[in-house]
Write a protein that holds these residues in place. Sequence first.
Motif, mmCIF file in Angstrom:
data_model
loop_
_atom_site.group_PDB
_atom_site.id
_atom_site.type_symbol
_atom_site.label_atom_id
_atom_site.label_comp_id
_atom_site.label_asym_id
_atom_site.label_seq_id
_atom_site.Cartn_x
_atom_site.Cartn_y
_atom_site.Cartn_z
ATOM 1 N N HIS A 194 62.705 44.912 30.653
ATOM 2 C CA HIS A 194 62.251 45.746 29.174
ATOM 3 C C HIS A 194 60.194 45.049 29.086
ATOM 4 O O HIS A 194 59.618 45.516 29.238
ATOM 5 C CB HIS A 194 62.069 44.755 27.802
ATOM 6 N N THR A 401 63.485 39.343 23.952
ATOM 7 C CA THR A 401 64.257 40.598 23.755
ATOM 8 C C THR A 401 65.096 39.625 22.712
ATOM 9 O O THR A 401 66.135 39.215 24.184
ATOM 10 C CB THR A 401 64.191 41.435 24.478
ATOM 11 N N ALA A 417 63.412 43.226 18.833
ATOM 12 C CA ALA A 417 61.381 42.886 19.930
ATOM 13 C C ALA A 417 60.458 42.782 19.435
ATOM 14 O O ALA A 417 59.487 42.782 18.978
ATOM 15 C CB ALA A 417 61.838 43.732 20.487
#
Length: 486
Positions: A194, A401, A417
């Motif tokens: 991410h 996250t 998130a």
Amino acid sequence: MRYAYRVETVRTAERELMARLPEGMLMRRAAAGLAAACRGLLGRTYGARVVLLVGSGDNGGDALYAGAELARRGAGVTAVLLSPERAHEGGLRALRAAGGRAVGGVPSEPYAELIGRADLVVDGIVGIGGKGGLRPVAVELTDLVRDAGVPVVAVDLPSGVDADTGEVNGQAVRAGATVTFGTYKPGLLVDPAHEHTGAVRLVDIGLDACLPRAADMEALQHADVARLLPRPGAESDKYRRGVVGVAAGSGTYPGAAVLAVAGALRGGAGAVRYLGESESVREQVIRRFPETLLTQGPVRRAGRVQAWAVGSGLGDGSAARELVADVLTADLPVLVDADGLRLMDVSAVRERTAPTVLTPHAGEAAALLGRGREEVEAARLASVRELAELTGATVLLKGSTTLVADADRTKPVRVNATGTGWLATAGSGDVLSGAVGSLLAAGLDALDAASVGAYLHGLAARHAAPPLTAMDVAHALPHAWQSVTN
């Protein structure tokens, strides 16, 4: 709700959809969405310089067709072909017909200068089926991009990250934006991958009708949280709304009790019952929060409680261990955090029939799994799944996250998130444990309570003014509720 699916599921859905469409239509839909995103990032297309980094296969084809669209609108587009003999033929023809050019093989021009003059780089090196880090030739090119500071748009996902797991095994592209097609992939939502995606834009290519109802991963949105939040009715009283018991804090860590109670009071239950033997800690709790109900002694004599949150700041010692064991005997939902994770008997957790939520950070999860923290952080999705199976509990793995996994592998992992780096402050986890415990007492099941609590906790941190403290987060929880429900 955002849904994410594994590569195998996506491929199956794509094949089903392609069978219904004219040949090449699916790729053209994806490329059109990619080109539109690139135009938005460029601001102006005419005269802009765009470099495509093109690998073999469909991912490179998406980049080439999008490049052709940009070239038709006046952009100067150059495709650098990492495997010229395997470049997508249709996409390459389209690019050249639109006035773009392609280079590759033995370097025929200074790529550093080409990339350095670019306004945008499109990463079409490796698609969602890629495993492992980038090959050396790709590393050289992406190093040039990084050194030049040129914005990067990744096609479907950044090259070098694992679409299914979010793992990054080797060097990977760091994109400023990622344009993904049809549905999210787990790797786009989970760290460490991410961190490489930048802003993620989902392009609808008509895939929804071909995807199964059960996703591999979910991410709650405002509307989902608003639907799940407990709300008092006309006949509600504090007991019907739920009472959460908080067993936290010690003479060494009195603030943990105060913070856990703060989170619990703002978590949605009707009342908070604090269980603690230290008179000084009890005094601090009641001085700060006079609405708290105080109790002592064994859990079975604590009074009416619908759920327990135990562990924050308990410290070491036999009394703390006995308290954790006592709470775990209750036939009620229980959340275990911090010191409680270290003091609990895993076999006792497995034997419980009532819901259990564990809220470890990576270090605590590593200790429970018997491995290093770095291993957990590198494979967060696999780790949270494994810990849920090991303990039979719902596991909330904290981090940038946050992941929430049920012991039942048929249920999707939930990812949150909303968090911010400012949550890396002492005591923020204590606030989270109180808030999730309160949601359990209010009647939410373990998966919903953990994921809604994480969502609101992260949102509250965004509402609080940095540099924030844990108590700032607790005070901002009502603002988070309002922003979700209004």
